[in-house]
Scaffold this active site. Structure first.
Site, mmCIF file in Angstrom:
data_model
loop_
_atom_site.group_PDB
_atom_site.id
_atom_site.type_symbol
_atom_site.label_atom_id
_atom_site.label_comp_id
_atom_site.label_asym_id
_atom_site.label_seq_id
_atom_site.Cartn_x
_atom_site.Cartn_y
_atom_site.Cartn_z
ATOM 1 C CB ALA A 68 -0.980 -0.030 1.158
ATOM 2 C CB CYS A 69 0.512 4.523 1.690
ATOM 3 S SG CYS A 69 -1.116 4.965 1.033
ATOM 4 C CB SER A 70 4.585 1.362 3.585
ATOM 5 O OG SER A 70 3.992 2.117 4.620
ATOM 6 C CB SER A 112 3.963 3.868 -2.487
ATOM 7 O OG SER A 112 3.993 3.844 -3.900
ATOM 8 C CG PHE A 168 2.354 6.809 7.660
ATOM 9 C CD1 PHE A 168 1.075 7.325 7.613
ATOM 10 C CD2 PHE A 168 3.419 7.693 7.676
ATOM 11 C CE1 PHE A 168 0.842 8.700 7.598
ATOM 12 C CE2 PHE A 168 3.203 9.076 7.657
ATOM 13 C CZ PHE A 168 1.917 9.574 7.626
#
Length: 377
Positions: A155-157, A334, A359
């Site tokens: 995901a965003c990481s 990300s 995060f």
């Protein structure tokens, strides 16, 4: 053991921009139409009317003012409310690969590295346009890189996790150079018809070139250490993957198949998780808040970032200590922390230290502590 370093970055930015005002006009037209079509149910109390959005509401909730997208017309059409991306044949480059080539080429040029000398391509993103063949292998072929490629998703990481994987391979000696690329088409997984989140995301692609520090041909950032952590949560979820379906009556009408989040729970749970992660990483690396010249945070929400910066530094950060690109790009999953790093890192002097941190869903947290080298030569 070899010292990994970031020697180049690149950012692909779409040409189309949606302002808050434009987005609000489209959303409110959609809300008015749905409310009119369901006037009887609303009057009977069987259905709540869809409230209007506003530019003030968006800025107060997020700090976002604009977002770049691959397709503006579909998003702003009250009868469509999602991007319309041209179908591509199997013989054409995929849209993610096309974005990636631009960003990767810029990173290679900055590092003065030929694509043929790259040993690994890691496509790390929150959504992928297909399950296989891997997007990374397509990027590898289009660039003319050697070695291998693979996809990953945290995901965003995803970007920071990808940097850790690449840095670990360089440290071990299994490769010399790697591209970590993050093509994020967030407009395609967003529910633009939901007032609580219709403003959050934008599209972009970032790329980072890592190599052995001994191979660096100019100013660079030595990767001092990396750290990743995950903790399962359903509070940010996407069941549908990369693109919403386009057949009437199919998945596009199921709210649970697109991006959903429990915003208040995310705030309450993610903030302490991120702050503890960053401070413990700093402690283990032997640095204090006073040693940090800059923090490049995930660009999800200005209030969250302001809280994290103040908690980690022990004071309110100056603007140049914690750069914000959220107002222009919105949340690009990300890619956000890498955009900030790419745009706000050249001024660091030799020996100055910074931290990249992202995060998001998972929950996931990834951090990279870097030190500027070669800027004075």
């Amino acid at each position: 053991m070899h010292q990994p370093a970031i020697t180049g970055t690149g950012v692909f930015t779409p040409t189309e921009v949606i302002t808050n005002d434009e987005l609000v006009i489209a959303f409110n037209a959609y809300a008015d139409r749905v409310n009119a079509e369901n006037a009887d149910a609303i009057a009977a109390g069987d259905m709540a009317p869809i409230p209007h959005s506003s530019s003030e509401f968006i800025v107060n909730a997020s700090g976002i003012e604009n977002r770049f997208v691959l397709n503006k017309s579909g998003v702003l059409d009250p009868n469509v409310m999602h991007p319309i991306l041209r179908p591509r044949s199997d013989d054409e480059p995929g849209v993610m690969a096309e974005m990636a080539i631009d960003a990767c080429t810029k990173a290679l040029e900055q590092a003065k590295v030929d694509a043929a000398d790259v040993d690994a391509v890691i496509c790390a993103a929150s959504n992928h346009e297909r399950a296989y063949p891997a997007i990374a292998v397509e990027i590898q072929q289009l660039l003319g890189c050697g070695g291998f490629g693979f996809d990953m998703n945290v995901a965003c990481s995803s970007a920071t996790f990808g940097i850790q994987v690449a840095a670990d391979m360089i440290r071990s000696g299994s490769i010399r150079k790697a591209l970590v690329v993050n093509p994020e088409i967030c407009s395609a997984h967003l529910e633009w018809r939901d007032r609580d989140c219709h403003f959050i995301f934008g599209d972009v692609c970032t790329a980072v070139l890592l190599e052995r520090e001994e191979d660096a041909q100019g100013p660079h950032f030595a990767v001092r250490s990396t750290r990743c952590a995950t903790e399962f949560s359903n509070n940010i979820r996407n069941n549908n993957g990369f693109l919403r379906r386009s057949r009437p009556g199919h998945m596009e009408d199921r709210r649970d198949m697109l991006f959903v989040q429990e915003g208040r729970k995310v705030f309450k749970q993610v903030l302490p998780l991120v702050c503890n992660h960053m401070t413990s990483h700093m402690t283990d690396d032997g640095i204090t808040a006073d040693d940090l010249k800059r923090i490049w945070l995930h660009q999800a929400n200005k209030t969250m970032n302001d809280f994290i910066g103040k908690k980690v530094l022990g004071r309110t950060p100056d603007q140049d200590e914690q750069p914000n690109i959220l107002h222009d790009y919105a949340n690009t999953s990300s890619a956000g922390s890498i955009i900030a790093f790419s745009q706000y890192s050249d001024d660091l002097k030799d020996g100055e230290i910074g931290m990249i941190c992202s995060f998001g869903a998972g929950y996931s947290v990834g951090s990279v502590i870097v030190e500027r080298k070669g800027a004075n030569t």
